[in-house]
Design a protein around this motif. Structure first.
Motif, PDB file in Angstrom:
ATOM      1  N   MET A   1       0.686  -0.966   0.460  1.00 34.67           N
ATOM      2  CA  MET A   1       0.225  -0.050   0.023  1.00 34.67           C
ATOM      3  C   MET A   1       0.621   1.287   0.100  1.00 34.67           C
ATOM      4  O   MET A   1       2.349   1.157   0.945  1.00 34.67           O
ATOM      5  N   SER A   2       0.521   1.845  -0.773  1.00 33.97           N
ATOM      6  CA  SER A   2       1.694   3.004  -0.431  1.00 33.97           C
ATOM      7  C   SER A   2       1.446   4.381   0.529  1.00 33.97           C
ATOM      8  O   SER A   2      -0.313   4.397   0.823  1.00 33.97           O
ATOM      9  N   HIS A   3       2.243   4.974   0.593  1.00 29.06           N
ATOM     10  CA  HIS A   3       2.826   5.485   2.242  1.00 29.06           C
ATOM     11  C   HIS A   3       1.740   7.161   1.492  1.00 29.06           C
ATOM     12  O   HIS A   3       0.361   7.431   2.513  1.00 29.06           O
ATOM     13  N   THR A   4       1.009   7.637   0.485  1.00 29.24           N
ATOM     14  CA  THR A   4      -0.165   8.360   0.790  1.00 29.24           C
ATOM     15  C   THR A   4      -1.128   7.631   0.532  1.00 29.24           C
ATOM     16  O   THR A   4      -2.473   8.678   1.379  1.00 29.24           O
ATOM     17  N   LEU A   5      -1.597   6.411   0.677  1.00 30.67           N
ATOM     18  CA  LEU A   5      -3.213   5.952   0.916  1.00 30.67           C
ATOM     19  C   LEU A   5      -2.892   5.891   2.282  1.00 30.67           C
ATOM     20  O   LEU A   5      -3.569   5.804   2.858  1.00 30.67           O
ATOM     21  N   ARG A   6      -1.943   5.464   2.864  1.00 29.80           N
ATOM     22  CA  ARG A   6      -2.437   5.554   4.522  1.00 29.80           C
ATOM     23  C   ARG A   6      -2.179   6.061   5.072  1.00 29.80           C
ATOM     24  O   ARG A   6      -3.238   6.240   6.460  1.00 29.80           O
ATOM     25  N   GLN A   7      -1.345   7.722   4.829  1.00 33.75           N
ATOM     26  CA  GLN A   7      -1.892   8.799   5.054  1.00 33.75           C
ATOM     27  C   GLN A   7      -2.805   9.430   4.884  1.00 33.75           C
ATOM     28  O   GLN A   7      -3.081  10.946   4.821  1.00 33.75           O
ATOM     29  N   LYS A   8      -4.110   8.791   4.318  1.00 34.20           N
ATOM     30  CA  LYS A   8      -4.903   9.648   3.014  1.00 34.20           C
ATOM     31  C   LYS A   8      -5.605  10.622   3.731  1.00 34.20           C
ATOM     32  O   LYS A   8      -5.379  11.965   3.670  1.00 34.20           O
ATOM     33  N   GLU A   9      -6.640  10.579   5.294  1.00 38.58           N
ATOM     34  CA  GLU A   9      -6.749  11.473   5.983  1.00 38.58           C
ATOM     35  C   GLU A   9      -6.086  12.528   6.493  1.00 38.58           C
ATOM     36  O   GLU A   9      -6.532  13.566   6.330  1.00 38.58           O
ATOM     37  N   HIS A  60       7.925   9.831   0.721  1.00 36.40           N
ATOM     38  CA  HIS A  60       8.647   8.381  -0.652  1.00 36.40           C
ATOM     39  C   HIS A  60       9.696   8.460  -0.517  1.00 36.40           C
ATOM     40  O   HIS A  60      10.033   7.434  -1.476  1.00 36.40           O
TER      41      HIS A  60
END
Length: 90
Positions: A1-9, A60
């Motif tokens: 899972m991408s770091h942007t999805l993990r930290q989405k909120e 990233h």
């Protein structure tokens, strides 16, 4: 899972705050606020954007370079970050 999805909120909350800052700048300009106030608001929004950019670049670097599964992924992640930094520094 991408770091942007993990930290989405968390990331979206920062973007929403930046949007609010930009809307405040628009209101200040429409309302005829003093230039000093508009400049302070601009500096604040610029700082928020820089902070968000720095966080995403660091994430990233960690995920796609430091923790990359293969050397090919590491090179690709590094190259992508170099391109972003070149664009960011213009």
């Amino acid at each position: 899972m991408s770091h942007t999805l993990r930290q989405k909120e968390k990331l979206l909350a920062r973007v929403r705050r930046i949007r609010g800052q930009m809307e405040g700048i628009e209101r200040a300009l429409e309302g005829g606020s003093a230039c000093g106030e508009v400049l302070r608001q601009l500096a604040s929004a610029r700082g928020a954007m820089a902070g968000l950019s720095a966080e995403l670049m660091a994430d990233h670097l960690q995920e796609h370079v430091v923790d990359a599964a293969t050397e090919a992924e590491r090179r690709a992640g590094g190259q992508e970050l170099l391109e972003v930094i070149r664009t960011y520094m213009k």
